[in-house]
Each structure stands twice: as structure tokens, then as C-alpha cells.
Design a protein around this motif. Structure first.
Motif, short mmCIF file in Angstrom:
data_model
loop_
_atom_site.label_atom_id
_atom_site.label_comp_id
_atom_site.label_asym_id
_atom_site.label_seq_id
_atom_site.Cartn_x
_atom_site.Cartn_y
_atom_site.Cartn_z
N TYR A 26 0.82 -1.21 0.00
CA TYR A 26 0.00 0.00 0.00
C TYR A 26 0.86 1.26 0.00
O TYR A 26 0.45 2.29 -0.53
N ALA A 27 2.03 1.21 0.60
CA ALA A 27 2.92 2.37 0.65
C ALA A 27 3.35 2.80 -0.75
O ALA A 27 3.61 3.98 -0.98
N ASP A 28 3.37 1.85 -1.67
CA ASP A 28 3.77 2.15 -3.05
C ASP A 28 2.61 2.63 -3.92
O ASP A 28 2.80 2.92 -5.10
N LEU A 32 -4.00 4.47 -1.98
CA LEU A 32 -4.32 3.45 -0.97
C LEU A 32 -3.69 3.80 0.37
O LEU A 32 -4.32 3.64 1.42
N LYS A 33 -2.45 4.27 0.34
CA LYS A 33 -1.80 4.67 1.59
C LYS A 33 -2.60 5.78 2.26
O LYS A 33 -2.87 5.73 3.46
N ALA A 34 -2.99 6.78 1.49
CA ALA A 34 -3.77 7.90 2.05
C ALA A 34 -5.10 7.42 2.62
O ALA A 34 -5.51 7.85 3.70
N LEU A 35 -5.76 6.54 1.92
CA LEU A 35 -7.06 6.02 2.36
C LEU A 35 -6.95 5.28 3.69
O LEU A 35 -7.74 5.48 4.60
N HIS A 36 -5.95 4.43 3.80
CA HIS A 36 -5.82 3.57 4.98
C HIS A 36 -5.09 4.22 6.15
O HIS A 36 -5.07 3.67 7.24
N GLU A 71 3.58 0.09 10.83
CA GLU A 71 5.02 0.29 10.74
C GLU A 71 5.50 0.34 9.29
O GLU A 71 6.38 1.14 8.96
N ALA A 72 4.92 -0.47 8.43
CA ALA A 72 5.31 -0.44 7.02
C ALA A 72 4.91 0.88 6.36
O ALA A 72 5.63 1.40 5.50
N LEU A 73 3.77 1.43 6.78
CA LEU A 73 3.32 2.72 6.24
C LEU A 73 4.01 3.90 6.91
O LEU A 73 3.85 5.04 6.47
N LYS A 74 4.73 3.61 8.00
CA LYS A 74 5.43 4.65 8.78
C LYS A 74 4.46 5.69 9.32
O LYS A 74 4.69 6.90 9.21
N VAL A 75 3.36 5.18 9.92
CA VAL A 75 2.38 6.05 10.56
C VAL A 75 2.07 5.49 11.95
O VAL A 75 2.26 4.30 12.21
N ALA A 76 1.57 6.35 12.82
CA ALA A 76 1.15 5.92 14.16
C ALA A 76 -0.08 5.02 14.03
O ALA A 76 -0.90 5.22 13.13
#
Length: 99
Positions: A26-28, A32-36, A71-76
Motif C-alpha cells: 500500500y505504501a507504493d 491506498l496509503k492515504a485512504l488507509h 510500521e510499514a506505512l510509517k504512521v502511528a
């Protein structure tokens, strides 16, 4: 006719590993990253702790998967929308897993 786009992934490993692999995927994909990782107003670390306790009781392994995902998305963790979307108000997570 309504059209849907779907993605199929084959993930393996521990619950944490699976969440991390999904998060890396999802990070790529920025939308999707923004949504999740949009979080929800008023949902913070206290609610994440309470949700984690519920997940550990009723769905063992899910909390570890979400930890890897965050952790993979580097978000809290409190920014992971799944927590706030499902916490105390059941909704469909729209995921299918095979053993």
C-alpha cells in the motif's frame, strides 16, 4: 453495470509479517496509503489500546497484523483507519483470507 477494481496478494509469515507486507504494498500506491492512514478525528492512542484489547480477545493476531501494517506505512497506529472504522461499531473490513 458497476465495475470494481480488485487486487489479489499472496502473503505469508506471522501476523505481523503479513501486515507489514500489505503495508509495504500500500505504501507504493499513494491513494491506498492515504485512504488507509487517514485516521479519524477524536480517535487516539487510548482508543487504539482499547481496540487492541478487543481484537486480542475476539480476533487473535489482528493487532499484530495492524502493528506491522502501521510500521510499514510509517504512521502511528491511531492513523490506521481500520481501527476507528471497526472499533465498537462493526463494519465490513472487505477482506477475504484463506488458511
Amino acid at each position: 453495470m458497476t465495475k470494481f477494481q480488485t487486487h489479489t496478494l499472496s502473503l505469508s509469515g506471522s501476523n505481523y509479517d503479513i501486515g507489514y507486507q500489505l503495508g509495504k504494498t500500500y505504501a507504493d500506491i499513494p491513494p491506498l496509503k492515504a485512504l488507509h492512514s487517514q485516521g479519524m478525528e477524536g480517535f487516539g492512542s487510548t482508543q487504539v489500546k482499547e481496540a487492541t484489547e478487543l481484537f486480542n480477545r475476539w480476533c487473535p493476531g489482528l493487532a499484530d497484523e495492524l502493528k506491522g501494517f502501521a510500521e510499514a506505512l510509517k504512521v502511528a497506529p491511531e492513523k490506521i483507519f481500520f481501527y476507528s472504522m471497526t472499533y465498537l461499531l462493526p463494519r465490513c473490513s472487505n477482506i477475504a483470507l484463506l488458511p
